[in-house]
Design an enzyme around this catalytic site. Structure first.
Site, PDB file in Angstrom:
ATOM      1  N   ASP A  11       1.009  -1.021  -0.158  1.00 56.57           N
ATOM      2  CA  ASP A  11       0.231  -0.136   0.050  1.00 56.57           C
ATOM      3  C   ASP A  11       0.906   1.162  -0.109  1.00 56.57           C
ATOM      4  O   ASP A  11       2.083   1.362  -0.217  1.00 56.57           O
ATOM      5  CB  ASP A  11      -0.611   0.219   1.057  1.00 56.57           C
ATOM      6  CG  ASP A  11      -2.138   1.151   1.379  1.00 56.57           C
ATOM      7  OD1 ASP A  11      -2.331   2.006   0.382  1.00 56.57           O
ATOM      8  OD2 ASP A  11      -2.412   1.517   2.576  1.00 56.57           O
ATOM      9  N   SER A  12       0.426   2.356  -0.050  1.00 57.47           N
ATOM     10  CA  SER A  12       0.822   3.527  -0.187  1.00 57.47           C
ATOM     11  C   SER A  12       1.367   4.198   1.718  1.00 57.47           C
ATOM     12  O   SER A  12       2.290   4.356   1.381  1.00 57.47           O
ATOM     13  CB  SER A  12       0.685   5.377  -0.320  1.00 57.47           C
ATOM     14  OG  SER A  12      -0.987   4.806   0.685  1.00 57.47           O
ATOM     15  N   TYR A  43      -0.796   7.965  -1.772  1.00 49.52           N
ATOM     16  CA  TYR A  43      -0.937   7.902  -3.048  1.00 49.52           C
ATOM     17  C   TYR A  43      -2.432   8.655  -4.503  1.00 49.52           C
ATOM     18  O   TYR A  43      -1.968   9.249  -5.024  1.00 49.52           O
ATOM     19  CB  TYR A  43      -1.124   6.628  -3.622  1.00 49.52           C
ATOM     20  CG  TYR A  43       0.082   5.600  -3.726  1.00 49.52           C
ATOM     21  CD1 TYR A  43       1.416   5.655  -3.779  1.00 49.52           C
ATOM     22  CD2 TYR A  43      -0.272   4.052  -3.501  1.00 49.52           C
ATOM     23  CE1 TYR A  43       2.034   4.641  -3.478  1.00 49.52           C
ATOM     24  CE2 TYR A  43       0.893   2.990  -3.794  1.00 49.52           C
ATOM     25  CZ  TYR A  43       1.647   4.421  -3.698  1.00 49.52           C
ATOM     26  OH  TYR A  43       3.704   2.902  -3.241  1.00 49.52           O
ATOM     27  N   GLY A  44      -2.938   9.343  -2.823  1.00 49.66           N
ATOM     28  CA  GLY A  44      -4.166   9.814  -3.583  1.00 49.66           C
ATOM     29  C   GLY A  44      -3.830  10.917  -4.408  1.00 49.66           C
ATOM     30  O   GLY A  44      -4.582  11.701  -5.030  1.00 49.66           O
ATOM     31  N   CYS A  74      -4.194  -1.443  -2.274  1.00 51.53           N
ATOM     32  CA  CYS A  74      -4.499  -0.391  -2.083  1.00 51.53           C
ATOM     33  C   CYS A  74      -5.271  -0.215  -3.597  1.00 51.53           C
ATOM     34  O   CYS A  74      -5.108  -0.469  -4.189  1.00 51.53           O
ATOM     35  CB  CYS A  74      -3.449   0.623  -2.415  1.00 51.53           C
ATOM     36  SG  CYS A  74      -3.655   1.873  -2.910  1.00 51.53           S
ATOM     37  N   ASN A  75      -6.760   1.010  -2.374  1.00 52.10           N
ATOM     38  CA  ASN A  75      -8.063   0.867  -3.597  1.00 52.10           C
ATOM     39  C   ASN A  75      -7.011   1.953  -5.211  1.00 52.10           C
ATOM     40  O   ASN A  75      -7.870   1.678  -6.257  1.00 52.10           O
ATOM     41  CB  ASN A  75      -8.949   1.688  -3.015  1.00 52.10           C
ATOM     42  CG  ASN A  75      -9.561   0.534  -2.029  1.00 52.10           C
ATOM     43  OD1 ASN A  75     -10.643   0.346  -2.640  1.00 52.10           O
ATOM     44  ND2 ASN A  75      -9.233   0.307  -1.147  1.00 52.10           N
ATOM     45  N   THR A  76      -6.358   2.807  -4.492  1.00 52.11           N
ATOM     46  CA  THR A  76      -5.628   3.773  -5.597  1.00 52.11           C
ATOM     47  C   THR A  76      -4.823   3.074  -6.290  1.00 52.11           C
ATOM     48  O   THR A  76      -4.825   3.458  -7.842  1.00 52.11           O
ATOM     49  CB  THR A  76      -5.050   4.915  -4.971  1.00 52.11           C
ATOM     50  OG1 THR A  76      -5.869   5.496  -3.515  1.00 52.11           O
ATOM     51  CG2 THR A  76      -4.450   6.274  -5.813  1.00 52.11           C
ATOM     52  N   CYS A 188     -10.410   3.604   0.844  1.00 55.63           N
ATOM     53  CA  CYS A 188      -9.713   3.053   1.079  1.00 55.63           C
ATOM     54  C   CYS A 188      -8.934   2.488   2.129  1.00 55.63           C
ATOM     55  O   CYS A 188     -10.226   2.356   2.865  1.00 55.63           O
ATOM     56  CB  CYS A 188      -9.095   4.962   0.661  1.00 55.63           C
ATOM     57  SG  CYS A 188      -7.357   5.114   1.389  1.00 55.63           S
ATOM     58  N   THR A 189      -8.067   1.712   2.146  1.00 57.90           N
ATOM     59  CA  THR A 189      -8.360   0.514   2.771  1.00 57.90           C
ATOM     60  C   THR A 189      -7.252   1.489   3.829  1.00 57.90           C
ATOM     61  O   THR A 189      -7.691   0.878   5.507  1.00 57.90           O
ATOM     62  CB  THR A 189      -6.498  -0.258   2.381  1.00 57.90           C
ATOM     63  OG1 THR A 189      -6.042   0.226   2.577  1.00 57.90           O
ATOM     64  CG2 THR A 189      -7.205  -1.741   1.816  1.00 57.90           C
ATOM     65  N   HIS A 190      -7.112   2.246   3.911  1.00 60.69           N
ATOM     66  CA  HIS A 190      -6.551   3.379   5.156  1.00 60.69           C
ATOM     67  C   HIS A 190      -7.838   3.510   6.213  1.00 60.69           C
ATOM     68  O   HIS A 190      -7.562   3.573   7.294  1.00 60.69           O
ATOM     69  CB  HIS A 190      -5.945   4.847   5.006  1.00 60.69           C
ATOM     70  CG  HIS A 190      -4.505   5.200   4.839  1.00 60.69           C
ATOM     71  ND1 HIS A 190      -3.953   4.293   3.681  1.00 60.69           N
ATOM     72  CD2 HIS A 190      -3.482   5.335   4.778  1.00 60.69           C
ATOM     73  CE1 HIS A 190      -2.497   4.562   3.398  1.00 60.69           C
ATOM     74  NE2 HIS A 190      -1.965   5.386   4.716  1.00 60.69           N
TER      75      HIS A 190
HETATM   76  N1  DGL Z   1      -4.621   2.675   0.820  1.00 60.43           N
HETATM   77  C1  DGL Z   1      -5.328   3.847   0.380  1.00 60.43           C
HETATM   78  C2  DGL Z   1      -6.028   2.768  -1.121  1.00 60.43           C
HETATM   79  O1  DGL Z   1      -6.442   1.903  -0.669  1.00 60.43           O
HETATM   80  C3  DGL Z   1      -4.142   4.794  -0.259  1.00 60.43           C
HETATM   81  C4  DGL Z   1      -4.545   5.832   0.487  1.00 60.43           C
HETATM   82  C5  DGL Z   1      -3.979   6.957   0.065  1.00 60.43           C
HETATM   83  O2  DGL Z   1      -2.378   7.195  -0.265  1.00 60.43           O
HETATM   84  O3  DGL Z   1      -4.040   8.595  -0.770  1.00 60.43           O
HETATM   85  O4  DGL Z   1      -6.889   4.320  -1.624  1.00 60.43           O
END
Ligand code: DGL
Length: 269
Positions: A11-12, A43-44, A74-76, A188-190
């Protein structure tokens, strides 16, 4: 690569550890290698080209360590790179996407809120996913996206439960409740790490849709189909790698992964 090989997850930053927690519950005998791209977090706000290039480098890192499967936690990163990663690497690659389908099935108000990065919400794959769900499940449901840029930094610093976190949750989630959304999708996984403050705000008005366990079970099915489930019963273990110094993520790491680590070290490539 064999049954005892590790699974690579990235992930990011620390958000993908929410997926690792679900994997640890579903597949407690598996060894995990986690890569947090903390030097490039979030990553967003990165370009599609950057995210794709970075995903390739990270999967190469895992592939050199003999990983038997990769989870893009990570979805992104998933929306921009999953197809290209699958085309290039000869390892099963599992991605994550917002759980719109279960939310659209469950809604009674006809309105679903999706919390995600702007990158995910603006992507073609999110538009395709919405279109597919409308076609397959229900065309009358309205899906309302809400970008939440400040959530990622709160999770990275391990602030799951303080005043600023609650204020930020109100800021992003209250408008969805006011628009009558009764399903709040964590896209988003966060954001899984903010389940508690979000639940407190929406209690009695909406439900949270989190796909972490569904991803872990999908991984389990893929490994079973390929006869790659680890037969040893020695308990799960994780090696943690990050692209920025570990001091930067130590607070967040202790909160997101309160379990033992085999190794924790910075790597650069
Ligand atoms: N955890 C991330 C996701 O699922 C990335 C969030 C990020 O770095 O902006 O999208």
């Amino acid at each position: 690569m064999n049954k005892r090989s590790p699974i690579g997850v990235f992930d990011s930053g620390l958000g993908g550890l929410s997926i690792c927690r679900a994997i640890r519950d579903a597949l407690p005998q598996e060894q995990l290698l986690y890569f947090a791209d903390t030097a490039n977090n979030p990553y967003g706000n990165k370009s599609e080209q950057f995210l794709h290039q970075r995903a390739e480098q990270i999967v190469e890192f895992f592939s050199k360590r003999g990983c038997k499967a990769i989870v893009v936690a990570c979805n992104t990163a998933t929306v921009h790179s999953i197809n290209k990663l699958r085309a290039r690497f000869d390892i099963p690659v599992i991605g994550v996407e917002p759980g719109i389908k279960p939310a659209v099935k469950a809604t009674r108000t006809g309105r679903v809120g999706v919390l995600a990065t702007k990158q995910t919400l603006d992507s073609d794959s999110f538009a395709r996913l919405k279109h597919q769900v409308y076609t397959d499940v229900n065309t009358d449901v309205e899906v309302i996206g809400q970008a939440c840029p400040d959530f990622v930094a709160l999770v990275e610093s391990g602030r799951f439960d303080d005043t600023l976190t609650y204020e930020t949750v109100i800021n992003y989630v209250q408008p969805l409740i006011e628009q009558n959304c009764d399903q709040i999708v964590l896209g988003c996984t966060h954001f899984s790490f903010l389940t508690e403050p979000i639940s407190k705000l929406i209690a009695g008005k909406a439900s949270i849709v989190d796909t972490s366990m569904a991803i872990a079970l999908q991984l389990q099915r893929r490994l079973q189909a390929l006869e790659l489930i680890n037969p040893d019963d020695i308990g799960s273990a994780m090696s943690f790698f990050s692209s920025d110094s570990l001091e930067c993520s130590s607070n967040g790491l202790a909160n997101c992964w309160p379990f033992e680590l085999n190794v924790a070290r910075q790597v650069n490539f």
